[in-house]
Write a protein that holds these residues in place. Structure first.
Motif, PDB file in Angstrom:
ATOM      1  N   TYR A   1      29.795 133.233  76.832  1.00  0.00           N
ATOM      2  CA  TYR A   1      30.275 134.601  76.737  1.00  0.00           C
ATOM      3  C   TYR A   1      30.686 135.138  78.080  1.00  0.00           C
ATOM      4  CZ  TYR A   1      25.184 134.818  77.227  1.00  0.00           C
ATOM      5  OH  TYR A   1      23.896 134.595  77.599  1.00  0.00           O
TER       6      TYR A   1
ATOM      7  N   SER B   1      35.370 138.863  75.696  1.00  0.00           N
ATOM      8  CA  SER B   1      35.040 139.294  74.341  1.00  0.00           C
ATOM      9  C   SER B   1      34.499 138.166  73.479  1.00  0.00           C
ATOM     10  CB  SER B   1      36.278 139.887  73.676  1.00  0.00           C
ATOM     11  OG  SER B   1      37.278 138.884  73.575  1.00  0.00           O
ATOM     12  N   GLN B   2      34.300 137.019  74.072  1.00  0.00           N
ATOM     13  CA  GLN B   2      33.861 135.888  73.261  1.00  0.00           C
ATOM     14  C   GLN B   2      32.349 135.888  73.096  1.00  0.00           C
ATOM     15  OE1 GLN B   2      35.662 133.466  71.706  1.00  0.00           O
ATOM     16  NE2 GLN B   2      37.453 134.663  72.232  1.00  0.00           N
TER      17      GLN B   2
ATOM     18  N   ASN C   1      31.102 134.038  70.116  1.00  0.00           N
ATOM     19  CA  ASN C   1      30.841 133.160  68.988  1.00  0.00           C
ATOM     20  C   ASN C   1      30.209 131.850  69.434  1.00  0.00           C
ATOM     21  OD1 ASN C   1      33.697 133.025  70.037  1.00  0.00           O
ATOM     22  ND2 ASN C   1      33.513 131.037  69.076  1.00  0.00           N
TER      23      ASN C   1
ATOM     24  N   ARG D   1      36.104 141.543  67.331  1.00  0.00           N
ATOM     25  CA  ARG D   1      35.746 141.206  68.712  1.00  0.00           C
ATOM     26  C   ARG D   1      36.268 139.825  69.103  1.00  0.00           C
ATOM     27  NH1 ARG D   1      32.166 142.876  72.840  1.00  0.00           N
ATOM     28  NH2 ARG D   1      32.109 144.940  71.926  1.00  0.00           N
ATOM     29  N   ALA D   2      36.245 138.900  68.174  1.00  0.00           N
ATOM     30  CA  ALA D   2      36.715 137.547  68.483  1.00  0.00           C
ATOM     31  C   ALA D   2      37.241 136.895  67.213  1.00  0.00           C
ATOM     32  CB  ALA D   2      35.597 136.690  69.072  1.00  0.00           C
TER      33      ALA D   2
END
Lengths: 113, 112
Positions: free
Chosen positions: A94, A97-98, A100, B55-56
């Motif tokens: 991160y 904006s990542q 995941n 957001r992603a």
């Protein structure tokens, strides 16, 4: 995209044996997580690792965050039948904006009583 | 029980149809994630929302869309369904971006 190489793909072991599985990546991750998935259920978080070199235990499970931040391993000691399932590693990077997770393809564990 | 609720648990539909999958995150979690799990592709990240905003984005097809509502529940809409869309769809939630994810039990979608 980013890839995690998880091995082995499957394992068949005898009850009482120790198990080891690992994940490697060509990219650096800030967090490594290990999940277990039972049939018909969602992945359940087992261990989360946040620092390079970190070694964390959860009962019979031990996981380590590799020094290079590109790998992690999970050990299960003295396996029992309820350890059966699919184990996934996941890396998280991160910044921006990542947020995941990138998942490995899983290690399917079978335990023979 | 992770605290993440997904409905329905199973969905059987035909090609060309549209379906909506629903997810309620854990109490207090602001971030919601959608994943697709198929036998050959493993767990693939689709999209993430945080407090109502996208957001992603991952490997989400244009035929798929999602949103997160003011009460923080989320919906994943799948349209013009194809046989290859058959998979397990998981929702996960976390307190914040970059925090641990907790998964729901998934929706098994079968497109016939």
């Amino acid at each position: 995209g980013q890839q995690l190489n998880q091995s082995p793909q499957s394992m068949f072991i005898q009850e009482g044996e120790d198990v080891s599985m690992n994940c490697t990546s060509s990219s650096i991750f800030n967090t490594w997580l290990w999940y277990k998935q039972d049939p018909g259920e969602g992945p359940v978080l087992l261990i989360a690792l946040y620092k390079a070199g970190e070694l964390t235990s959860n009962g019979r499970l031990t996981a380590q965050f590799g020094i290079t931040r590109k790998d992690s391993f999970l050990n299960i000691s003295a396996s029992i039948p309820s350890d059966v399932g699919i184990y996934f590693c996941a890396g998280q990077r991160y910044g921006g904006s990542q947020g995941n997770l990138i998942f490995g393809k899983g290690t399917k564990l079978s335990v023979k009583p | 029980d992770s605290g993440v609720t997904q409905t329905p648990k199973h969905l059987i539909t035909a090609t060309g149809q549209r379906v909506t999958l629903r997810c309620s995150p854990r109490s207090g979690d602001l971030s919601v994630y959608w994943y697709q799990q198929s036998l050959d592709q493993g767990l693939q990240f689709l999209i993430q929302y945080y407090n109502g905003e996208e957001r992603a984005k991952g490997n989400i097809l244009e035929r798929f869309s999602a949103q997160q509502f003011p009460d923080l529940h989320s919906e994943l809409n799948l349209s013009s369904l194809e046989l290859g869309d058959s998979a397990l769809y998981f929702c996960a939630s976390s307190v914040d971006v970059g925090e641990k994810l907790f998964f729901g039990s998934g929706t098994q979608l079968s497109v016939l």
